[in-house]
Design an enzyme around this catalytic site. Structure first.
Site, PDB file in Angstrom:
ATOM      1  CB  THR A  70      -0.930  -0.012   1.234  1.00 27.91           C
ATOM      2  OG1 THR A  70      -1.746  -1.187   1.158  1.00 27.91           O
ATOM      3  CG2 THR A  70      -1.817   1.219   1.281  1.00 27.91           C
ATOM      4  CG  ASN A 118      -5.812  -8.015  -5.754  1.00 33.67           C
ATOM      5  OD1 ASN A 118      -5.681  -7.327  -6.763  1.00 33.67           O
ATOM      6  ND2 ASN A 118      -6.629  -7.681  -4.775  1.00 33.67           N
ATOM      7  CD  GLN A 164      -2.070 -11.392  -4.532  1.00 35.73           C
ATOM      8  OE1 GLN A 164      -1.746 -12.570  -4.401  1.00 35.73           O
ATOM      9  NE2 GLN A 164      -2.666 -10.729  -3.559  1.00 35.73           N
ATOM     10  CB  SER A 184       3.494  -6.954  -0.145  1.00 35.03           C
ATOM     11  OG  SER A 184       3.089  -6.941   1.201  1.00 35.03           O
ATOM     12  CB  ALA A 185       7.388  -9.296   3.368  1.00 36.05           C
ATOM     13  CG  HIS A 186       1.318  -9.506   4.031  1.00 31.63           C
ATOM     14  ND1 HIS A 186       0.037  -9.950   3.950  1.00 31.63           N
ATOM     15  CD2 HIS A 186       1.318  -8.252   3.536  1.00 31.63           C
ATOM     16  CE1 HIS A 186      -0.724  -8.984   3.418  1.00 31.63           C
ATOM     17  NE2 HIS A 186       0.038  -7.946   3.165  1.00 31.63           N
ATOM     18  CB  THR A 222      13.447   3.668  13.102  1.00 33.00           C
ATOM     19  OG1 THR A 222      13.565   4.946  13.718  1.00 33.00           O
ATOM     20  CG2 THR A 222      14.504   2.724  13.660  1.00 33.00           C
ATOM     21  CB  CYS A 314      -8.136  -4.268   1.012  1.00 32.94           C
ATOM     22  SG  CYS A 314      -6.639  -5.213   0.778  1.00 32.94           S
TER      23      CYS A 314
HETATM   24  N1  PMP Z   1      -1.669  -4.710  -3.997  1.00 40.07           N
HETATM   25  C1  PMP Z   1      -2.158  -5.932  -4.203  1.00 40.07           C
HETATM   26  C2  PMP Z   1      -2.288  -6.449  -5.588  1.00 40.07           C
HETATM   27  C3  PMP Z   1      -2.552  -6.723  -3.105  1.00 40.07           C
HETATM   28  O1  PMP Z   1      -3.040  -7.951  -3.311  1.00 40.07           O
HETATM   29  C4  PMP Z   1      -2.410  -6.206  -1.808  1.00 40.07           C
HETATM   30  C5  PMP Z   1      -2.858  -7.012  -0.609  1.00 40.07           C
HETATM   31  N2  PMP Z   1      -4.262  -7.262  -0.597  1.00 40.07           N
HETATM   32  C6  PMP Z   1      -1.897  -4.922  -1.646  1.00 40.07           C
HETATM   33  C7  PMP Z   1      -1.529  -4.204  -2.766  1.00 40.07           C
HETATM   34  C8  PMP Z   1      -1.697  -4.318  -0.282  1.00 40.07           C
HETATM   35  O2  PMP Z   1      -0.591  -4.932   0.319  1.00 40.07           O
HETATM   36  P1  PMP Z   1      -0.074  -4.558   1.762  1.00 40.07           P
HETATM   37  O3  PMP Z   1      -0.921  -5.332   2.707  1.00 40.07           O
HETATM   38  O4  PMP Z   1       1.357  -5.036   1.786  1.00 40.07           O
HETATM   39  O5  PMP Z   1      -0.181  -3.097   1.949  1.00 40.07           O
END
Ligand code: PMP
Length: 374
Positions: A70, A118, A164, A184-186, A222, A314
């Site tokens: 994001t 996504n 993705q 994104s790492a998660h 930081t 989201c």
């Molecule tokens: N972009 C895409 C294509 C996503 O799938 C997501 C997660 N739903 C995000 C952005 C947002 O990622 P983050 O949780 O790392 O902010």
């Protein structure tokens, strides 16, 4: 529990948990500090930067760590504040909303187009003339205050949200002709709250987070050393464990089997994901069930221990139909009745069987009480 919501977020890999525990002990110091513990923490961050750069085909100074996709998306879009910003209609809200706020009419322009969506997992392409063969635009058109200057030839810079895609298929930002890319790492077994942004050397850039000289002044705050150590462990996992191959074979087979069984066994079902090879990521399947509401299906599946999502997490709680499915199908009923199944590396055929034990009955029950014609 059968977890099939990996596109929303993934559990931490054991390797990631271990790396973060170690980092908490070894790399606790402020990575900007000049003392030895500070240097140690900084080195850990640089190792992750080098690894990510290697894995996506850029040089390490072109990688900036952020708090997630994001923030990366917002940073790129805001760099083009006041300029022509266009996006594919299927972008994540962090692109679409930011573009709505910041777009203007000046040059240079920005086009943002994710590589894989996504919600459906389907691949997208930059439209021509900003297509893959388009030459990269010439570097900066910003004055020293960061204000965009009128370009000699109007370039359109290219950003892609690769959130993705990372870890699912090989990526090369240079071959994709990108000026910016988001990670994104998660989504790959790493921690929430860590992401990265690729900024091509010479491409315009304005920091979103100001007030700190971290990341060479490009992102104040930081360093999240422990999170970045976790990101690194997740990237190592992708690099060293044949992950692309497993997605392409085992995971694809699970996804495709679920798709064909749903079509056969659940009346009124239709796929929102083109599952033919090279049309979508191998791990995502989006399906609609005529006259059955997606949220209800999700809750009934949850009660059976099967975890899926409707649209993107989201936007969960948002009663508007998914903008992605609306853009794709133009049909609010299809959008309202959709479910996203997203697989991870450890799912099995047993998981698919469990879904198919309960899904047809759940959909049938909902269709019976629906006022919409079946
Ligand atoms: N972009 C895409 C294509 C996503 O799938 C997501 C997660 N739903 C995000 C952005 C947002 O990622 P983050 O949780 O790392 O902010």
């Amino acid at each position: 529990m059968v977890y099939l919501d990996f596109a929303a977020t993934t559990p931490l890999l054991p390797e990631v948990v271990q790396a973060m525990r170690e980092a908490e002990q070894k790399f606790f110091a402020n990575a900007s500090a000049l003392h030895t513990p500070g240097h140690l923490a900084f080195n850990e961050i640089e190792k992750c930067r080098e690894l990510l750069a290697e894995m996506v085909g850029c040089s390490s100074p072109e990688i900036i760590f952020t708090s997630g996709a994001t923030e990366s998306n917002n940073t790129v879009i805001r760099t083009f504040e006041g300029c022509k910003i266009e996006t594919s209609p299927l972008e994540h809200h962090s692109i679409i909303e930011a573009a709505r706020v910041y777009r203007g009419d000046k040059e240079p322009g920005l086009y943002s187009c994710m590589l894989a969506n996504n919600e459906t997992g389907e691949f997208l392409k930059f439209p021509d003339p900003a297509g893959p063969a388009a030459p990269s635009p010439p570097p900066p058109h910003f004055d020293s205050a960061g204000v965009p200057l009128q370009a000699h030839h109007p370039p359109v810079y290219r950003h892609s949200d690769l959130t993705q895609t990372l870890g699912k298929i090989p990526i090369n930002v240079k071959e994709l002709g990108l000026d910016y890319a988001t990670f994104s790492a998660h989504k790959i077994g790493g921690p929430v709250g860590v992401g990265a942004l690729y900024v091509r050397e010479g491409a315009p850039f304005k920091p979103l987070m100001i007030g700190g000289l971290q990341e060479k002044g490009r992102r104040g705050g930081t360093y999240n050393t422990v999170g970045i150590a976790g990101f690194r462990a997740a990237l190592e996992f992708v690099k060293n464990r044949d992950v692309f191959e497993i997605y392409d074979t085992k995971v694809r087979e699970l996804r495709d089997t679920l798709a064909s069984r749903i079509l056969e066994e659940v009346p009124g079902s239709s796929l929102n994901t083109d599952i033919s090879k090279d049309k979508s990521l191998p791990n995502i399947l989006n399906v609609s069930f005529r006259a059955a509401e997606g949220e209800s299906i999700q809750l009934y599946l949850d009660a059976e221990g099967i975890i899926v999502s409707t649209g993107s997490a989201c936007a969960a709680g948002d009663i508007k139909p998914s903008h992605v499915l609306m853009a794709k199908t133009g049909d609010a009923e299809i959008a309202h009745s959709s479910i996203r199944f997203s697989f991870g590396l450890d799912n099995t055929m047993e998981d698919v069987n469990k879904v198919m034990e309960v899904l047809p009955k759940i959909v049938e029950r909902l269709q019976q009480i629906s006022t919409i014609s079946k």
